[in-house]
Design an enzyme around this catalytic site. Structure first.
Site, short mmCIF file in Angstrom:
data_model
loop_
_atom_site.label_atom_id
_atom_site.label_comp_id
_atom_site.label_asym_id
_atom_site.label_seq_id
_atom_site.Cartn_x
_atom_site.Cartn_y
_atom_site.Cartn_z
N TYR A 130 -7.11 16.32 -8.03
CA TYR A 130 -6.42 15.29 -8.82
C TYR A 130 -5.31 15.94 -9.64
O TYR A 130 -4.16 15.48 -9.64
CB TYR A 130 -7.41 14.57 -9.76
CG TYR A 130 -6.74 13.58 -10.67
CD1 TYR A 130 -6.25 12.38 -10.18
CD2 TYR A 130 -6.59 13.85 -12.04
CE1 TYR A 130 -5.62 11.47 -11.02
CE2 TYR A 130 -5.97 12.94 -12.89
CZ TYR A 130 -5.48 11.75 -12.38
OH TYR A 130 -4.85 10.84 -13.20
N SER A 187 0.00 11.95 -16.09
CA SER A 187 -1.31 12.21 -16.68
C SER A 187 -1.28 13.56 -17.38
O SER A 187 -0.59 14.48 -16.93
CB SER A 187 -2.36 12.22 -15.57
OG SER A 187 -3.59 12.68 -16.08
N ASP A 200 0.88 -1.16 0.00
CA ASP A 200 0.00 0.00 0.00
C ASP A 200 0.92 1.21 0.00
O ASP A 200 1.69 1.41 0.95
CB ASP A 200 -0.87 -0.04 1.27
CG ASP A 200 -1.79 1.17 1.38
OD1 ASP A 200 -1.53 2.20 0.71
OD2 ASP A 200 -2.76 1.10 2.16
#
Ligand code: NAD
Length: 288
Positions: free
Chosen positions: A153, A140, A63
């Protein structure tokens, strides 16, 4: 000697496809440590690799928000080194900023930004000591230009750009190459996994009606972009492979040449050309 690769976020999407491709390499070039937060989701990966890959694939729990789990995974690497680190785990957060709780904003930053950074931190000393290594990060286009209803984001992905640019300058001196693989829309579970304000949510009813209307338009835009322009994970994996195989990899790779030309506007026109262009694309497509 095999190239040892560790990938984060392998239970679905880009991470899963990349793990499958590298573990099934016909020349058995790679030993892949495919990591995921929740090991109970490993079936999909196991089904996708088809057959035994005892010597090329290992699945580990990791994680990226949990430092101890990163260190535990690192300790379980038999080769005691990695050659390639792929920071891919990430989540989205979509909706009007006014409705986002501090906790959900914190979570996005914790996974996307601090998760990436602390994964890199854990492997840096070993890579530096070996004077070799590759760090690949799933970037991104939302880390290169802003998108309405994606403020946090985009902030997390912009921040990754800054962290990677800064690191790349230093790591050059250690023969460690940092590359960002900048993706536009990709057909994955991303849209399902992201935390999204739904049109029926009571929180949305509390924001002004103009924001509600614009959000509805944004969601339509988003749907059509994914329907018309989304790439498959295989296309993204090819770009990762280019970066992995290149003797001198680029700092930024763009997975699609049909990327938004509006991004150029940011650099060439520092006035509000970019803001106006993106607003038109999303909210008034009929005027294009
Ligand atoms: P996905 O949701 O299928 O994959 C993301 C993976 O990250 C999942 O397997 C999820 O379980 C994992 N993850 C989430 N929180 C984690 C944590 N705390 N620790 C470890 N793993 C965790 O979506 P994807 O599209 O494959 O996303 C991969 C990356 O690509 C993300 O960083 C995303 O921001 C980026 N990206 C995706 C798109 C797109 O359109 N799909 C576009 C640009 C960038």
């Amino acid at each position: 000697d095999k190239k040892v690769v560790l990938i984060t976020g392998c239970s679905s999407g880009i991470g899963l496809s990349l793990a499958v491709r590298l573990a099934s390499d016909p020349d058995k070039t790679f030993k892949v440590y495919a990591t995921m937060r929740n090991l109970s989701k490993k079936e999909r990966l196991l089904e996708s690799v088809k057959g035994l890959h005892r010597d090329t694939l290992d699945i580990l729990q990791m994680d990226v928000t949990d430092r101890q789990s990163i260190l535990d995974a690192r300790d379980r690497i038999v080769e005691k080194r990695i050659n390639i680190l792929v920071c891919n785990a990430g989540v989205g957060l979509m909706g009007p900023l006014e409705v986002q709780s501090l906790n959900s904003m914190r979570h996005i930053l914790e996974v996307n930004l601090l998760g990436t950074i602390q994964t890199i931190q854990a492997f840096l000393p070993q890579m530096k000591a070996q004077s070799q290594g590759r760090i690949l990060v799933t970037g991104s286009t939302g880390g290169l230009h802003g998108l309405p209803f994606n403020e946090v984001y985009c902030a997390s992905k912009f921040a990754i750009e800054g962290a990677c640019e800064s690191l790349a300058i230093l790591l050059k001196h250690f023969n460690i190459h940092v590359s960002l693989i900048e993706c536009g829309p990709v057909n994955t579970d991303f849209l399902v996994n992201l935390k999204k304000t739904e049109l029926g949510d009571t929180s949305l009813q509390q924001v002004d009606t103009q924001t509600q209307r614009l959000y509805e338009k944004y969601l339509q835009h988003c749907r059509s972009v994914f329907q018309n322009a989304a790439q498959d994970t295989e296309d993204i994996v090819k770009v990762f492979l280019d970066a992995i195989q290149s003797p001198s990899p680029a700092f930024r790779y763009f997975t699609s040449t049909t990327g938004p030309p509006v991004t150029q506007l940011k650099v060439t026109e520092p006035d509000d050309s970019y803001i106006s262009a993106m607003s038109k694309i999303i909210f008034s497509p009929e005027e294009q």
